[in-house]
Design a protein around this motif. Structure first.
Motif, PDB file in Angstrom:
ATOM      1  N   THR A  69      46.559  51.289  35.541  1.00  0.00           N
ATOM      2  CA  THR A  69      47.569  50.300  35.136  1.00  0.00           C
ATOM      3  C   THR A  69      47.882  49.375  36.296  1.00  0.00           C
ATOM      4  OG1 THR A  69      48.574  51.910  33.623  1.00  0.00           O
ATOM      5  CG2 THR A  69      49.930  50.011  34.262  1.00  0.00           C
ATOM      6  N   TYR A  70      47.909  48.087  36.019  1.00  0.00           N
ATOM      7  CA  TYR A  70      48.349  47.127  37.043  1.00  0.00           C
ATOM      8  C   TYR A  70      49.867  47.092  37.027  1.00  0.00           C
ATOM      9  CZ  TYR A  70      49.129  42.916  39.733  1.00  0.00           C
ATOM     10  OH  TYR A  70      49.566  42.020  40.679  1.00  0.00           O
ATOM     11  N   SER A  74      49.934  44.542  44.818  1.00  0.00           N
ATOM     12  CA  SER A  74      48.724  45.309  45.124  1.00  0.00           C
ATOM     13  C   SER A  74      48.819  46.748  44.626  1.00  0.00           C
ATOM     14  CB  SER A  74      48.476  45.325  46.640  1.00  0.00           C
ATOM     15  OG  SER A  74      48.071  44.053  47.096  1.00  0.00           O
ATOM     16  N   THR A  75      49.742  46.990  43.730  1.00  0.00           N
ATOM     17  CA  THR A  75      49.968  48.346  43.240  1.00  0.00           C
ATOM     18  C   THR A  75      49.293  48.558  41.889  1.00  0.00           C
ATOM     19  OG1 THR A  75      52.090  48.478  44.381  1.00  0.00           O
ATOM     20  CG2 THR A  75      51.686  50.083  42.635  1.00  0.00           C
ATOM     21  N   TYR A  76      48.302  49.438  41.890  1.00  0.00           N
ATOM     22  CA  TYR A  76      47.735  49.968  40.654  1.00  0.00           C
ATOM     23  C   TYR A  76      48.161  51.426  40.548  1.00  0.00           C
ATOM     24  CZ  TYR A  76      44.560  46.100  39.525  1.00  0.00           C
ATOM     25  OH  TYR A  76      44.035  44.882  39.156  1.00  0.00           O
ATOM     26  N   VAL A  77      48.389  51.881  39.341  1.00  0.00           N
ATOM     27  CA  VAL A  77      48.695  53.282  39.093  1.00  0.00           C
ATOM     28  C   VAL A  77      47.479  53.920  38.435  1.00  0.00           C
ATOM     29  CG1 VAL A  77      50.169  54.922  37.873  1.00  0.00           C
ATOM     30  CG2 VAL A  77      51.175  52.882  38.912  1.00  0.00           C
ATOM     31  N   ARG A 257      48.234  45.711  30.327  1.00  0.00           N
ATOM     32  CA  ARG A 257      48.298  46.020  31.753  1.00  0.00           C
ATOM     33  C   ARG A 257      47.501  47.274  32.100  1.00  0.00           C
ATOM     34  NH1 ARG A 257      52.641  42.827  34.035  1.00  0.00           N
ATOM     35  NH2 ARG A 257      52.352  43.892  36.034  1.00  0.00           N
ATOM     36  N   SER A 258      47.046  48.024  31.102  1.00  0.00           N
ATOM     37  CA  SER A 258      46.362  49.285  31.325  1.00  0.00           C
ATOM     38  C   SER A 258      45.021  49.314  30.613  1.00  0.00           C
ATOM     39  CB  SER A 258      47.210  50.463  30.818  1.00  0.00           C
ATOM     40  OG  SER A 258      48.438  50.551  31.497  1.00  0.00           O
ATOM     41  N   ARG A 268      27.403  48.409  31.765  1.00  0.00           N
ATOM     42  CA  ARG A 268      26.084  48.277  32.374  1.00  0.00           C
ATOM     43  C   ARG A 268      26.005  47.029  33.245  1.00  0.00           C
ATOM     44  NH1 ARG A 268      21.621  50.118  27.788  1.00  0.00           N
ATOM     45  NH2 ARG A 268      22.457  52.245  27.464  1.00  0.00           N
ATOM     46  N   ARG A 269      26.661  45.976  32.816  1.00  0.00           N
ATOM     47  CA  ARG A 269      26.712  44.751  33.629  1.00  0.00           C
ATOM     48  C   ARG A 269      27.993  44.776  34.450  1.00  0.00           C
ATOM     49  NH1 ARG A 269      27.241  38.522  31.353  1.00  0.00           N
ATOM     50  NH2 ARG A 269      27.179  37.476  33.402  1.00  0.00           N
ATOM     51  N   PRO A 270      27.927  44.559  35.764  1.00  0.00           N
ATOM     52  CA  PRO A 270      29.151  44.534  36.568  1.00  0.00           C
ATOM     53  C   PRO A 270      30.179  43.588  35.965  1.00  0.00           C
ATOM     54  CG  PRO A 270      27.223  44.400  37.971  1.00  0.00           C
ATOM     55  CD  PRO A 270      26.725  44.260  36.560  1.00  0.00           C
ATOM     56  N   THR A 271      31.432  44.038  35.916  1.00  0.00           N
ATOM     57  CA  THR A 271      32.467  43.309  35.179  1.00  0.00           C
ATOM     58  C   THR A 271      33.715  43.135  36.029  1.00  0.00           C
ATOM     59  OG1 THR A 271      31.667  44.161  33.056  1.00  0.00           O
ATOM     60  CG2 THR A 271      33.931  43.350  33.126  1.00  0.00           C
ATOM     61  N   ILE A 272      34.245  41.920  36.044  1.00  0.00           N
ATOM     62  CA  ILE A 272      35.541  41.646  36.659  1.00  0.00           C
ATOM     63  C   ILE A 272      36.572  41.775  35.552  1.00  0.00           C
ATOM     64  CG2 ILE A 272      36.959  39.969  37.894  1.00  0.00           C
ATOM     65  CD1 ILE A 272      34.309  38.733  38.909  1.00  0.00           C
ATOM     66  N   LEU A 273      37.415  42.782  35.657  1.00  0.00           N
ATOM     67  CA  LEU A 273      38.390  43.097  34.638  1.00  0.00           C
ATOM     68  C   LEU A 273      39.772  42.620  35.095  1.00  0.00           C
ATOM     69  CD1 LEU A 273      39.141  44.472  31.977  1.00  0.00           C
ATOM     70  CD2 LEU A 273      39.186  46.657  33.191  1.00  0.00           C
ATOM     71  N   ILE A 274      40.342  41.698  34.348  1.00  0.00           N
ATOM     72  CA  ILE A 274      41.604  41.065  34.746  1.00  0.00           C
ATOM     73  C   ILE A 274      42.688  41.517  33.778  1.00  0.00           C
ATOM     74  CG2 ILE A 274      42.766  38.877  35.217  1.00  0.00           C
ATOM     75  CD1 ILE A 274      39.822  37.718  35.444  1.00  0.00           C
ATOM     76  N   LEU A 275      43.543  42.410  34.247  1.00  0.00           N
ATOM     77  CA  LEU A 275      44.598  42.940  33.394  1.00  0.00           C
ATOM     78  C   LEU A 275      45.777  41.977  33.327  1.00  0.00           C
ATOM     79  CD1 LEU A 275      44.547  46.640  34.629  1.00  0.00           C
ATOM     80  CD2 LEU A 275      43.522  45.717  32.544  1.00  0.00           C
ATOM     81  N   GLN A 276      46.597  42.151  32.298  1.00  0.00           N
ATOM     82  CA  GLN A 276      47.754  41.302  32.116  1.00  0.00           C
ATOM     83  C   GLN A 276      48.667  41.415  33.339  1.00  0.00           C
ATOM     84  OE1 GLN A 276      51.274  42.065  31.412  1.00  0.00           O
ATOM     85  NE2 GLN A 276      51.622  39.859  31.283  1.00  0.00           N
TER      86      GLN A 276
END
Length: 278
Positions: A69-70, A74-77, A257-258, A268-276
């Motif tokens: 969870t974002y 800089s804090t992810y849980v 956010r999670s 399989r393809r590298p992915t940039i995952l952008i959370l809310q």
């Protein structure tokens, strides 16, 4: 790539040896961990590395799903299959409800640490040594999570303070999850060797307070993670970081956010995952 099952014993022996450091990179943390790491690279011929797969008896690691969870800044849980909650770069502002069992911190700014963490937090892991002297050294098993660190330097008042930041690596459910912290400089071959494999990496994309987007994209690309989680963005347009990363990465914007992930579900393809909220 994981070593064959028949080589597990050899992997355990090799993991007991110190990593070979590149010239001029003696400060990179490459000592042996008390619990053999499934993510740690055996630095035989840097920058090419071989990855060892070995499950230590000391840690009750289990496969399953991890929820990330974002929380903010800089804090992810990170929540393990066994219910262990870990908050990164914890300042007491984000990720405190419900209270995590483990927090990691870095001291570049007060938005990345707190001097008065809730006493109910079981494990407080600063990325620097509060007493000075030797670098911070963490190798902690909390139920089904193993946490270790690799120290780096930070800028302070125009000079570099040695070993004042840590890249934390969380080994959980057979996943290797890394948080780069407030990273202020390029990584050496010895750093990459000490970090090892990262399936998921959390990367600051502020464009200057840590490093330029060009430098951060170079580091991110070399880490070759399946999932990249941006953080510490401030006002930097996300498109600038995405452009630096290029077309080899898929981009996945989420309205939540999670997300929940397991080793078998890595893209399989590298992915940039952008959370809310990022």
């Amino acid at each position: 790539m994981p070593l064959p099952r028949a080589a597990a014993l050899l992997a355990a022996v090799l993991l007991s040896l110190p990593l070979a450091a590149a010239p001029g990179a003696a400060r990179a943390q490459a000592q042996t961990d008390p619990v053999p790491s499934k993510c740690l690279a055996i630095a035989q011929a840097l920058p090419s590395v071989t990855y060892a797969s070995y499950v230590p008896a000391q840690a009750t690691r289990t496969s399953g799903e991890v929820t990330i969870t974002y929380a903010g800044h800089s804090t992810y849980v990170i929540e393990s299959p066994g219910g262990v909650r870990v908050a990164t770069d914890y300042s007491g502002i984000y990720g405190r409800d419900p209270l995590p069992r483990v927090v990691t911190m870095n001291k570049a700014h007060t938005t990345h640490f707190t001097t008065s963490p809730d006493p109910a937090i079981e494990h407080v892991l600063p990325g620097w040594n509060p007493d000075g002297g030797e670098p911070a050294r963490h190798a902690v098993v909390v139920d089904d999570v193993y946490i270790r660190n690799v120290t780096t330097d930070i800028r302070r008042f125009g000079t570099m303070e040695e070993n004042a930041n840590s890249i934390f690596i969380f080994e959980v459910a057979d996943l290797c999850i890394g948080h780069l912290g407030h990273l202020h400089h390029a990584l050496t071959d010895a750093h990459y060797g000490a970090i090892g494999r990262l399936d998921i990496v959390m990367v600051p994309v502020d464009g200057g307070m840590t490093q330029s987007l060009a430098n951060m994209s170079e580091i991110t690309t070399r880490l070759s993670s399946s999932i990249v989680l941006p953080m510490h963005r401030h006002s930097t347009p996300m498109g600038e970081f995405l452009a630096m990363m290029g077309n080899s990465y898929a981009v996945d914007y989420r309205a939540e956010r999670s997300f929940t992930i397991s080793l078998r579900d890595l893209p399989r393809r590298p992915t940039i995952l952008i959370l809310q909220g990022v």
